[in-house]
Scaffold this active site. Structure first.
Site, PDB file in Angstrom:
ATOM      1  CD  GLU A 126      -2.890   1.249   2.340  1.00 44.59           C
ATOM      2  OE1 GLU A 126      -2.715   0.486   3.300  1.00 44.59           O
ATOM      3  OE2 GLU A 126      -3.810   2.061   2.271  1.00 44.59           O
ATOM      4  N   GLY A 267       2.828   2.469  10.814  1.00 47.10           N
ATOM      5  CA  GLY A 267       2.557   1.686  12.023  1.00 47.10           C
ATOM      6  C   GLY A 267       2.413   0.204  11.740  1.00 47.10           C
ATOM      7  CG  ASN A 271       0.006  -6.751   4.003  1.00 50.22           C
ATOM      8  OD1 ASN A 271      -0.072  -5.855   3.182  1.00 50.22           O
ATOM      9  ND2 ASN A 271       0.914  -6.763   4.978  1.00 50.22           N
ATOM     10  CD  GLU A 304      -2.972  -2.101  10.658  1.00 49.34           C
ATOM     11  OE1 GLU A 304      -3.420  -2.317   9.519  1.00 49.34           O
ATOM     12  OE2 GLU A 304      -2.629  -0.952  11.036  1.00 49.34           O
TER      13      GLU A 304
HETATM   14  N1  0A1 Z   1      -3.228   0.909   5.823  1.00 49.56           N
HETATM   15  C1  0A1 Z   1      -2.323   1.061   6.901  1.00 49.56           C
HETATM   16  C2  0A1 Z   1      -1.441   2.248   6.788  1.00 49.56           C
HETATM   17  C3  0A1 Z   1      -0.303   2.129   5.859  1.00 49.56           C
HETATM   18  C4  0A1 Z   1      -0.278   2.895   4.713  1.00 49.56           C
HETATM   19  C5  0A1 Z   1       0.808   2.889   3.864  1.00 49.56           C
HETATM   20  C6  0A1 Z   1       1.876   2.109   4.200  1.00 49.56           C
HETATM   21  O1  0A1 Z   1       2.989   2.143   3.381  1.00 49.56           O
HETATM   22  C7  0A1 Z   1       4.197   2.325   3.863  1.00 49.56           C
HETATM   23  C8  0A1 Z   1       1.884   1.331   5.320  1.00 49.56           C
HETATM   24  C9  0A1 Z   1       0.769   1.342   6.142  1.00 49.56           C
HETATM   25  C10 0A1 Z   1      -3.126   1.303   8.161  1.00 49.56           C
HETATM   26  O2  0A1 Z   1      -4.075   2.063   8.130  1.00 49.56           O
HETATM   27  O3  0A1 Z   1      -2.784   0.766   9.194  1.00 49.56           O
HETATM   28 ZN    ZN Z   2      -5.829   1.610   8.592  1.00 49.37          ZN
END
Ligand code: 0A1
Ligand code: ZN
Length: 881
Positions: A126, A267, A271, A304
């Site tokens: 992401e 953080g 996945n 998560e």
């Molecule tokens: N979706 C994750 C946040 C996240 C976004 C981008 C990243 O790339 C380095 C990593 C994590 C969440 O909301 O926890």
């Molecule tokens: Zn999130």
């Protein structure tokens, strides 16, 4: 790197993809510098009328080979660059494309795509990292079923993981290598793909779902750290149960895995079936983690996990819809914490955080709507606005509809959109249908940036026994949005009678459902009847809307609310309002060479709270903490002198310490724990109050108070108390500070996550020598500019949490951070851009600092080789619209 002005991506340009990818078969042979990835994609036209070229995304890719339906593709039929693969005349029928790429994970410093955290291979996809692994339609509305075969040298990676369920594994005969095959039956976008390989320790457990399915739970960590996973595992199981009870959501695969890695840009990452975590949000033991760390672990593990439904099963159609998964999932994790801990304390903490980060963002040049309509770099939109304000917007839907209709709307959302990539409109439509309400005005919360300002003028009519509230609202202009329409603001309120109890709420003669009025116009009036006496107004209870409220309310009435309001949030808020008024006037006094004044009333109100043993200790601790420096600065709005803000706040805190010395000392003693450390909310609350007392007492500067902190530092049997004492000592330039800092390093030198606390603590010391200290700490052997946690601890804390020293009048703080950003940018643009956003409030500073900040920003902006990430932040920070 930038060669021309990059073109923005616009929501208005969204088109569904020309092609679909049904299945993805990956075969990944791990190697430190030459990992090969063979991807077999089943592609078909997406019902397009006109034949379209196939254009796959890439990012720094090297193509080895390409075959179409098993045949090598002729060189003239495709063009492959590092960032694109184009097949101009792709067959207008289903076909199979096999692509082989070769990657260098060891030298992938951006930590996007496949990289190495220490010796562990891991991925981060992401938002747009999958295109760094293979050429792909890397957009969230392309959802495919993945089968992943991983092979690696057994000595280098004994553990091989990917999404879904394990299908097969074994040795590769005649070699030192082995393999594992994983299959994820749920179609997903590429950003949810993950792969891990390494020599990891594993802690496992199990969970029985509400329908009786047995799920294996596994947490993978650096070997030797297995004993620090208990709290993460416990939090996971509680989160799984909570989602069943609160939202009816059950886990869907046979196994749920969490991997903790030491180098991670954010953080953690949701996945599918294989969450990858910054180890900071997994590892905890009483000796190494504070109560805050435990709370962070619980919240991030839950966040998560909750994404499994809000993000994975239902994902986003495009990145403009990011709040659809993030705002909703933050709302869910906040509700989880409220249920697990204390609702009042959680709400106050969340609002404090919202004001300190999102309100500040909304008031500056980086303000953007919860759903932006344009971006240059999507990585820069993982913001407080998308996450925290996005959560507030979901909460307002619940407030407007009530809990049952909200739950029914969520149920509808889950059934209707399961397995699909959805939009914010589709989400809100579910609530509109369930409730029969027109939600079109509400949608402005997604499209209009800026914090609405609500003014309330109350008029009590003694003869008519009625209360009229004249309410007006404005939404301030923000970048690219000079004019705003009125918002639909749900205001929860109470009329508090002289005896401290709520009076009946009759709006236009009818009982007010859930005690919420709906403000919809630029100005309007609400008439409450049968109000037997002039009430004290408790408005925006539980912070029902993320707004700035102004209400002509006397200090006496605020003190009354602080003592009697049945809404605990507003009891806290009443004290904050009193303190903010005093702080603002004291900042003005200090700036004009005068003396800050004291507020007896505020002191008495605080004293009453402190002595109220019916209150939760955590609540009292929060009430003892005045508004943050960033919050005060935002309230002042312009010509801010951060030194004066700091001085005013410190003086107020010192006055509390002096005025309530005796009660604080008694409370400190009363809150001391007996028995071993326990991380639960109640024990943590007692420690929070004890340590708040310790800190306030130390501000009296007496030797006894400093000695108390020093001895707590030495005798603490847990990190919370040790760290709190060290933080207290850090605010006083006394010999004890240096002694404790040295001791701390000696004790924890081998524990990077603990040493991060040591870095951060020194970075926030509000003294002129701090910049030199931080500069020399960048050369400390424990520091590494290759690790985001180290960077955030030292440079991030300095830039974001040390208002006086980052904003030094001579501009040296700005130059230091900018130089660091420029050095980091080529290696890790994402983290560099985040550091750069520390400049976001520069326009609100007094003239000299403003000029210095601007000069630094312009120096950075002039550099041609900036990453799109840093360029975007700097350009928007400087723009004057
Ligand atoms: N979706 C994750 C946040 C996240 C976004 C981008 C990243 O790339 C380095 C990593 C994590 C969440 O909301 O926890
Ligand atoms: Zn999130």
């Amino acid at each position: 790197m930038r060669t021309e002005e990059p073109r923005p991506v616009r929501l208005a340009d969204y088109r569904s993809p020309d092609w679909r990818i049904g299945t993805v078969e990956l075969d990944v042979a791990l190697h430190p510098t030459a990992t090969t990835v063979r991807a077999k994609l089943s592609i078909s036209p997406n019902g397009a009328a006109a034949p379209a070229p196939l254009v796959l995304d890439g990012d720094e890719l090297t193509l080895r080979s390409i075959r179409l339906d098993g045949e090598p593709l002729a060189a003239e039929s495709f063009v492959a660059t590092p960032d694109r693969l184009t097949i101009a005349q792709a067959p207008q029928r289903p076909f199979e494309l096999e692509i082989e790429t070769v990657l260098d994970p060891t030298n992938n410093t951006k930590l996007m795509g496949l990289y190495r955290a220490g010796s562990t291979y891991c991925t981060q996809c992401e938002a747009e990292g999958f295109r760094r692994i293979t050429y792909f339609l890397d957009r969230p509305d392309v959802m495919a079923v993945y089968t992943t075969r991983i092979e690696a040298d057994k000595a280098e990676a004994a553990v091989l993981l990917s999404n879904g369920n394990l299908l097969a594994h074994g040795d590769i005969p005649g070699t030192s290598r082995h393999y594992a095959v994983w299959h994820d039956p749920f179609p997903k976008p590429a950003y949810l793909f993950a792969l891990v390989g390494g020599n990891l320790g594993c802690v496992s457990d199990s969970f029985t779902t509400m329908s009786g399915r047995n799920i294996r739970l596994a947490i993978y960590v650096e070997p030797g750290k297995e004993d620090r996973c208990d709290y993460a595992m416990d939090s996971l199981k509680r989160a799984m149960r909570w989602d069943e009870v609160a939202f009816g959501r059950e886990y869907d695969l046979d196994i749920f895995m969490i991997v903790a890695v030491s180098a991670f840009n954010m953080g953690a990452m949701e996945n599918k079936g294989l969450n990858v975590f910054n180890d900071k949000y997994v590892l905890a033991s009483p000796a190494t983690a504070t109560d805050g760390d435990y709370a962070g672990i619980e919240a991030v593990i839950a966040h998560e996990y909750f994404h499994n439904w809000t993000g994975d099963r239902i994902t986003c159609r495009d990145w403009f819809q990011l709040c659809l998964k993030e705002g909703l999932t933050v709302f869910r994790d906040q509700e989880f914490t409220a249920d697990q801990r204390s609702r009042a304390v959680e709400r106050i903490s969340d609002v404090r955080e919202l004001r300190a980060s999102q309100f500040v963002e909304d008031a500056g040049p980086l303000a953007h709507p919860v759903r932006p309509t344009l971006y240059h770099e999507i990585n820069n939109f993982y913001t407080a606005t998308v996450y925290q304000k996005g959560a507030e917007v979901v909460r307002m839907i619940k407030t407007l509809l009530g809990p049952q209709a909200f739950r029914a709307g969520m149920d509808l959302y889950f059934t209707r959109h399961d397995g699909h990539a959805a939009t914010v409109e589709q989400f809100v439509q579910c609530f509109a249908e369930i409730s029969g309400r027109d939600m079109s005005q509400f949608m402005r919360w997604y499209s209009q940036a800026g914090t609405p300002e609500i003014k309330v003028a109350p008029h009590y009519d003694t003869a008519a026994r009625s209360l009229r509230l004249d309410i007006s609202q404005i939404v301030p202009p923000t970048p690219a949005q000079p004019n705003k329409e009125p918002m639909l603001v749900p205001l929860a309120l109470g009329l508090v009678g002289r005896n401290g109890e709520d009076l009946p709420l009759l709006l236009d003669g009818r009982p007010l459902p859930r005690g919420v009025i709906e403000v919809t116009r630029a100005s309007q009036s609400f008439l409450f009847s049968e109000v037997p006496e002039r009430p004290a107004l408790s408005l925006n209870r539980a912070f029902s809307a993320p707004i700035k409220l102004s209400l002509p309310i006397e200090a006496g009435e605020l003190r009354f609310l602080a003592a009697h309001d049945c809404d605990p949030f507003n009891r806290w808020q009443a004290i904050q309002t009193l303190a903010m008024a005093l702080l603002k006037s004291n900042v003005a006094a200090i700036c004009s060479g005068g003396e800050p004044r004291l507020d007896r009333g505020l002191m008495d109100a605080l004293g009453a709270i402190l002595k109220d043993t019916a209150l939760e200790p955590a609540f009292i601790a929060l009430t003892l903490s005045p508004p943050s420096e960033a919050d005060i600065a935002r309230e002042i709005g312009c010509d801010v002198d951060p030194d004066a803000v700091y001085a005013a706040r410190r003086k107020l805190r010192a006055a509390i310490g002096a005025r309530h010395g005796k009660t604080l000392t008694e409370t400190y003693t009363r809150m001391m724990a007996t028995g071993a450390y326990r991380p639960d909310a109640e024990s943590a609350g007692r420690r929070a109050l004890k340590n708040a007392c310790l800190d306030l007492l130390a501000l009296t500067e007496t030797d006894a108070a400093i000695a108390r902190a020093f001895s707590q530092y030495g005798e603490a049997d847990n990190m919370t108390d040790r760290m709190a004492a060290l933080e207290t000592l850090a605010a006083h330039n006394r010999p004890e500070r240096a002694a404790a800092l040295d001791d701390f390093y000696a004790r924890y030198a081998n524990d990077p996550l603990v040493i991060d606390k040591w870095f951060a603590l020194q970075a926030v010391i509000p003294e002129p020598t701090t910049l030199d200290r931080v500069r020399s700490l960048t050369r400390h052997p424990a520091f590494s500019a290759a690790n985001p946690n180290r960077i955030r601890a030292l440079i991030g804390a300095f830039a974001q949490a040390n208002q006086t020293q980052f904003n030094r009048r001579d501009g040296a703080g700005y130059d230091f951070v900018a130089d660091f950003v420029l050095e980091l940018d080529p290696k890790n643009p994402q983290v560099a851009a985040r550091l750069m956003s520390a400049f976001r409030s520069w326009r609100a500073l007094e003239a000299q600092r403003r000029a210095r900040a601007e000069a630094t920003l312009r120096r950075v902006a002039a550099i041609q080789s900036l990453s799109p990430d840093v360029h975007d932040i700097v350009a928007r920070t400087l723009a004057d619209n």
